[in-house]
Write an enzyme that holds these catalytic residues in place. Structure first.
Site, PDB file in Angstrom:
ATOM      1  N   GLU A  77      -5.295  10.106  -1.943  1.00 17.99           N
ATOM      2  CA  GLU A  77      -6.197   9.667  -3.010  1.00 17.99           C
ATOM      3  C   GLU A  77      -7.664   9.849  -2.628  1.00 17.99           C
ATOM      4  O   GLU A  77      -8.561   9.284  -3.253  1.00 17.99           O
ATOM      5  CB  GLU A  77      -5.891   8.213  -3.378  1.00 17.99           C
ATOM      6  CG  GLU A  77      -4.453   7.992  -3.869  1.00 17.99           C
ATOM      7  CD  GLU A  77      -4.240   8.353  -5.342  1.00 17.99           C
ATOM      8  OE1 GLU A  77      -5.084   8.000  -6.172  1.00 17.99           O
ATOM      9  OE2 GLU A  77      -3.208   8.996  -5.662  1.00 17.99           O
ATOM     10  N   HIS A 131      -6.224   1.078  -4.794  1.00 20.75           N
ATOM     11  CA  HIS A 131      -6.949   1.855  -3.778  1.00 20.75           C
ATOM     12  C   HIS A 131      -7.657   0.866  -2.855  1.00 20.75           C
ATOM     13  O   HIS A 131      -8.059  -0.220  -3.288  1.00 20.75           O
ATOM     14  CB  HIS A 131      -8.047   2.737  -4.411  1.00 20.75           C
ATOM     15  CG  HIS A 131      -7.531   3.915  -5.186  1.00 20.75           C
ATOM     16  ND1 HIS A 131      -8.064   4.309  -6.392  1.00 20.75           N
ATOM     17  CD2 HIS A 131      -6.550   4.802  -4.912  1.00 20.75           C
ATOM     18  CE1 HIS A 131      -7.426   5.383  -6.838  1.00 20.75           C
ATOM     19  NE2 HIS A 131      -6.501   5.700  -5.957  1.00 20.75           N
ATOM     20  N   CYS A 178     -15.943   3.847  -7.573  1.00 18.23           N
ATOM     21  CA  CYS A 178     -14.968   4.876  -7.987  1.00 18.23           C
ATOM     22  C   CYS A 178     -15.670   6.094  -8.557  1.00 18.23           C
ATOM     23  O   CYS A 178     -15.154   7.204  -8.507  1.00 18.23           O
ATOM     24  CB  CYS A 178     -14.058   4.336  -9.088  1.00 18.23           C
ATOM     25  SG  CYS A 178     -12.874   3.115  -8.549  1.00 18.23           S
TER      26      CYS A 178
END
Ligand code: SUO
Length: 446
Positions: free
Chosen positions: A176, A252, A370
């Site tokens: 990720e 995450h 993000c």
């Protein structure tokens, strides 16, 4: 010799199809806002306003372009045929979920675009990039090809920059990117400690793993990235995320921890073996003492951290301490707002808090952190990049005008199959590659 270096932040420009499709099981916000009507124009302008505010403060701010969506080549690969309008029409009729997945503006969350290792850490002293395969979610797994092209176009000079392809796209190597990677260092130009956080081991079924929600990142993926980037043991620490945190909606690591310089700001539930993680970092960090700013569940319960995205903040150097750039939601959750007031008064490394409104993105589970990919660059490397992507007043004006001209201010699920939308997107993106000097990076341009 230590070279002067800066941390450049590359934010993802929100694409014209930004919508709420509920695609991310395990991401609480994505699921709870499914089918709401989105406002792509407002989303893109919120993102640009955040970039502008940081650029005005003197931070090096870059822009990464949105991707072509709906992605017709993926629909064709899945058997939809005919002219583009027919492909869309068929997908909308028979497989609206697939159409929603290939229409997501998810490339805006560039913390997931790639893992980046600065040249001070790597064995060949180049900056290394590995686009994340994002194999845990179909809608995100189609990002890495264009991401790789954009990164190569911006960081083109091979004497400074090394580009690797994404890892094999299977769950064993689920990767990720920078959302599960943070770097601690005495100064940006000095060798640092790269902290890779994984959700589970792929080749050990006995090892701890979340029970409810998926772990998107494996240890094996993190190790592969570290190998590709030429990191030595003293530059890398691998830490398992607390499986209970993943099951609590922390999909995450950057939803529960953020690092900058010598400071790691994290929630007590972030890591499975907190003490070991801190010891591993302390053992490797040279030239500075680790400042561990630990937030307890008593001060901020996990669910409040997830609801507010306290840790999905940008932690930035200022002349006198560090600035925490938090999403507006942090002031709406009482425990978090109280905690932040105490934090700046505590005498610790974080000396200022500022609020950024990125609500459109937040409703899909993406906060300020993000939306940005950090790339540490020394002075020579910064000179070598394509400067057209750096946010100046002029680029901000051009992009704002471009968004105003091309974006809709309302978008719902049933409009994704509209052939007009596809035409609007392509026209807009074709203009954008010109504005940013990116050359041809989209499939429709090749
Ligand atoms: N780093 C933040 C990533 C957020 C992203 N959300 C999404 O893809 C939601 C899209 C939607 O549900 O329409 C994700 O979960 O990977």
């Amino acid at each position: 010799m230590v070279k002067h270096a800066v941390e450049a932040n590359f934010d993802g420009l929100v694409g014209p199809t930004h919508n709420y499709a509920g695609l991310s099981w395990g991401n609480v916000a994505s699921k709870s806002n499914v089918s709401s009507v989105s406002n792509p124009k407002e989303a893109a302008l919120q993102g640009l306003a955040k970039m502008k505010r940081l650029a005005d403060r003197g931070y090096v701010q870059g822009v990464l372009p949105p991707h072509e969506r709906p992605h017709i080549p993926t629909l064709r690969a899945l058997g939809f045929e005919g002219p583009d309008a027919r492909v869309l029409e068929q997908a909308a009729k028979s497989s609206p979920s697939i159409l929603a997945a290939v229409s997501s503006a998810s490339p805006m969350w560039t913390a997931n675009a790639a893992t980046v290792s600065p040249s001070a850490d790597t064995s060949d002293h180049r900056v290394h990039f590995t686009p994340a395969n994002l194999s845990a979610k179909f809608h995100r797994s189609i990002e890495h090809a264009v991401t790789g092209r954009a990164l190569k176009s911006i960081f083109a000079d091979e004497s400074y920059f090394a580009h690797h392809p994404a890892l094999p796209s299977v769950s064993h190597f689920g990767d990720e990117g920078a959302a599960n990677h943070t770097r601690l260092c005495a100064g940006y130009g000095e060798p640092g400690v790269e902290l890779f956080v994984y959700g589970q081991m792929a080749f050990n079924e006995q090892a701890p793993a979340p029970k409810k929600y998926p772990a998107r990142q494996t240890l094996e993926a993190s190790q592969a990235v570290a190998r590709l980037h030429g990191l030595r043991d003293q530059n890398a620490v691998f830490a398992q995320q607390n499986p209970d945190a993943i099951d609590g909606g922390v999909f995450h690591n950057d939803v529960i921890a953020v690092g900058n310089g010598n400071t790691l700001f994290y929630h007590e539930m972030a890591f499975l073996n907190e003490a070991q993680v801190l010891a591993d970092i302390r053992e490797r960090l040279t030239g500075a003492e680790l400042e561990a700013v630990r937030v307890s569940s008593a001060d901020v319960p996990l669910e409040d951290a997830v609801a507010s995205y306290l840790f999905n903040s940008q932690l930035l150097n200022t002349p006198d301490g560090m600035l925490l750039a938090v999403p507006g939601e942090c002031r709406e959750v009482a425990s978090v707002s109280r905690y932040l007031d105490g934090l700046v008064k505590s005498g610790g490394p974080i000396t200022a808090v500022e609020v950024f409104d990125v609500k459109q993105s937040m409703r899909n589970g993406g906060g300020p952190a993000c939306l940005r990919l950090r790339v540490v660059l020394n002075d020579d490397e910064l000179k070598a990049i394509n400067r057209g992507v750096l946010l100046t007043d002029e680029l901000y004006e051009r992009l704002t005008t471009w968004v105003e001209a091309h974006y809709r201010d309302e978008l719902s699920q049933n409009e994704l199959g509209d052939p007009m939308l596809l035409e609007e997107v392509r026209k807009a993106l074709d203009e954008l590659t010109g504005i940013m000097g990116l050359g041809s990076i989209y499939d429709f341009q090749l």
